[in-house]
Design a protein around this motif. Structure first.
Motif, short mmCIF file in Angstrom:
data_model
loop_
_atom_site.label_atom_id
_atom_site.label_comp_id
_atom_site.label_asym_id
_atom_site.label_seq_id
_atom_site.Cartn_x
_atom_site.Cartn_y
_atom_site.Cartn_z
N MET A 1 -6.47 8.95 -11.80
CA MET A 1 -6.71 7.95 -10.89
C MET A 1 -5.47 7.02 -10.66
O MET A 1 -4.78 6.70 -11.71
N LYS A 2 -5.20 6.61 -9.38
CA LYS A 2 -3.86 6.23 -9.24
C LYS A 2 -3.86 5.05 -8.03
O LYS A 2 -4.57 5.87 -6.90
N LEU A 3 -3.21 4.05 -8.02
CA LEU A 3 -3.20 2.95 -6.73
C LEU A 3 -1.94 3.50 -5.95
O LEU A 3 -0.97 3.45 -6.48
N ILE A 4 -2.04 3.77 -4.57
CA ILE A 4 -0.98 4.13 -3.75
C ILE A 4 -0.85 2.88 -2.68
O ILE A 4 -1.71 2.57 -1.90
N ILE A 9 4.65 7.44 0.00
CA ILE A 9 4.06 8.01 -0.90
C ILE A 9 2.58 8.71 -0.49
O ILE A 9 1.98 9.58 -0.78
N GLN A 10 1.96 7.64 0.16
CA GLN A 10 0.63 8.10 0.58
C GLN A 10 0.69 9.12 1.58
O GLN A 10 -0.10 10.04 1.71
N LYS A 11 1.57 9.29 2.49
CA LYS A 11 1.87 10.29 3.46
C LYS A 11 1.99 11.44 2.59
O LYS A 11 1.51 12.79 3.02
N ALA A 12 2.96 11.43 1.81
CA ALA A 12 3.27 12.66 0.80
C ALA A 12 1.93 13.10 0.28
O ALA A 12 1.63 14.57 0.04
N GLU A 13 1.06 12.31 -0.36
CA GLU A 13 -0.01 12.74 -1.07
C GLU A 13 -1.01 13.33 0.04
O GLU A 13 -1.61 14.44 -0.31
N GLY A 103 -9.84 3.60 0.52
CA GLY A 103 -8.93 2.16 0.64
C GLY A 103 -8.91 1.69 1.91
O GLY A 103 -10.12 1.57 2.52
N SER A 104 -7.88 1.05 2.18
CA SER A 104 -7.83 0.43 3.58
C SER A 104 -7.31 1.43 4.76
O SER A 104 -7.13 0.79 5.72
N GLU A 117 -0.73 -1.09 3.39
CA GLU A 117 -2.27 -0.36 2.91
C GLU A 117 -2.31 -0.23 1.59
O GLU A 117 -1.34 -0.33 0.76
N ALA A 118 -3.57 -0.33 0.98
CA ALA A 118 -3.70 -0.02 -0.63
C ALA A 118 -4.74 1.12 -0.33
O ALA A 118 -5.78 1.01 0.01
N SER A 119 -4.76 2.36 -1.22
CA SER A 119 -5.88 3.22 -1.41
C SER A 119 -5.90 3.60 -2.90
O SER A 119 -4.62 3.93 -3.56
N LEU A 120 -6.80 4.11 -3.39
CA LEU A 120 -7.28 4.57 -4.79
C LEU A 120 -7.41 5.93 -4.61
O LEU A 120 -8.22 6.63 -4.01
N LEU A 121 -6.55 6.95 -5.42
CA LEU A 121 -6.73 8.27 -5.38
C LEU A 121 -7.55 8.61 -6.68
O LEU A 121 -7.19 8.34 -7.84
N ILE A 122 -8.48 9.33 -6.61
CA ILE A 122 -9.56 9.61 -7.71
C ILE A 122 -9.80 11.16 -7.48
O ILE A 122 -10.11 11.69 -6.40
#
Length: 398
Positions: A1-4, A9-13, A103-104, A117-122
């Protein structure tokens, strides 16, 4: 689990997830053709299991809808109670192998570039993930059942309303046109928040009886347009008065013709006015004498005016516009442009017909004093009917 929280980074993920997993189940408030990611989504279109997108506030781009016309796997929420606002991106190979981004972040260009923006990856290996996974599936399933697929007719109808809402969205975002100037929040531009009382008070302070002289020009111009259906039907001196050129018009107050822009230095323009050029008259006919003036009206005027006067004769064109519809246009010239642009937060250089409408007119139309005039006398009513042109009195520098 990580916060982005970093857009790169979000685009790469996102790219990794689309490559790695075979099934996409998404529920998102808005979508647009995000550079790179949209192309990859189209490339992996067969991986879509269910994709639900909201269209509330007309923020979802028609080009995104176009790509998925009549696709039963992609549905759009049309009129939800409240606002359809989830941002869930579930990627899976099986119930035991999946990752969820929530996330948002909407699937929009802004979300993957300039927004914060902030997103959580689970993923399936995280604690308490089973409940999250099942709840996500339930939400996506229930919202999918509420959505509809778009066909060509629905898209055409949507485009009509989407287009009309773009100016509202851009102005509220502090974005006007594509001139590259840095966006400024509307409430941080003093002239936009100025009240009608403050506006009328300031323009009355113009030295050398400027206020009264401007009133006389507006009254003469409006009377001429009222009694002459076409510009070409005016006498030579009447046309010169409207155009901001030296004239011999024998009307009280006509000697103040140079207020709102003196165009005498433009010999070519002066010649066209003296010759009673047909294209200039036809150009002004494109601007309605009352009611709403749209960008389409302005574009039609510009096309005909530029056929007559090739090149960027913006000052001359806007002098004519400001006399026919002083409530909708200001004469932009070398005497007021610098101060006006500074006050409104507009890029000064590279001004063009396109930027005049997008960056100047649209900003002024958002101004409190323009939106909410409150004239208390006949004199103030005259100003109200010419309130955009009267901005010149605040920004004119001799």
């Amino acid at each position: 689990m990580k916060l982005i929280s970093d857009a790169r980074i979000q685009k790469a993920e996102f790219q990794r997830l689309m490559h790695q997993y075979r099934h996409f189940r998404w529920a998102i408030a808005w979508a647009s053709p995000v550079p790179t990611l949209f192309q990859e989504l189209v490339k992996y279109k067969e991986k879509i299991h269910s994709l639900i997108v909201g269209i509330h506030f007309y923020q979802t781009h028609p080009d995104f809808i176009q790509e998925f016309l009549d696709d039963p796997r992609v549905r759009f929420i049309q009129q939800p109670e409240g606002t359809f606002h989830p941002k869930l991106y579930l990627f899976s190979n099986s119930d035991q192998e999946w990752e969820l981004l929530l996330g948002s972040t909407n699937f929009t260009k802004e979300a993957f570039s300039r927004n914060i923006e902030a997103s959580l990856l689970i993923c399936n290996e995280d604690d308490v993930s089973n409940k999250i996974h099942s709840d996500t599936l339930d939400l996506i399933s229930s919202t999918y059942n509420e959505g509809v697929s778009f066909d060509a007719k629905m898209l055409n109808d949507y485009k009509v309303i989407w287009q009309t809402h773009q100016r509202k969205i851009e102005s509220l975002s502090g974005r006007y046109g594509n001139s590259g100037n840095k966006s400024i929040a509307i409430h941080n531009v003093p002239v936009i928040t100025k009240s009608w009382n403050d506006f009328i008070s300031e323009i009355k302070k113009e030295p050398n009886d400027g206020f009264e002289k401007r009133l006389s020009v507006i009254r003469i111009a409006q009377q001429l347009f009222k009694t002459r259906f076409h510009f070409r039907e005016m006498t030579a001196d009447e046309r010169k008065f409207i155009a901001g050129l030296r004239n011999k018009l024998n009307i009280e107050g006509a000697g103040n013709w140079d207020y709102f822009g003196n165009m005498s230095a433009s010999g070519y323009f002066s010649g066209k006015i003296s010759q009673n050029d047909e294209l200039i008259s036809r150009a002004l006919d494109e601007i309605p004498p009352s009611g709403q003036v749209t960008k389409a009206h302005y574009e039609n005027f510009k096309k005909l005016f530029c056929e007559s006067l090739a090149g960027e004769k913006l000052a001359s064109a806007t002098r004519l516009l400001s006399m026919k519809r002083p409530d909708m246009f200001i004469c932009l010239n070398s005497k007021n442009q610098s101060a006006l642009c500074d006050d409104f937060g507009i890029k000064k250089f590279g001004m063009s017909y396109e930027r005049y409408w997008n960056d100047i007119i649209e900003r002024i139309l958002d101004s409190n004093w323009w939106q909410n005039p409150d004239p208390k006398t006949e004199e103030e009513q005259t100003v109200s009917n010419a309130r955009m042109a009267f901005l010149d009195s605040l920004y004119y520098v001799p």
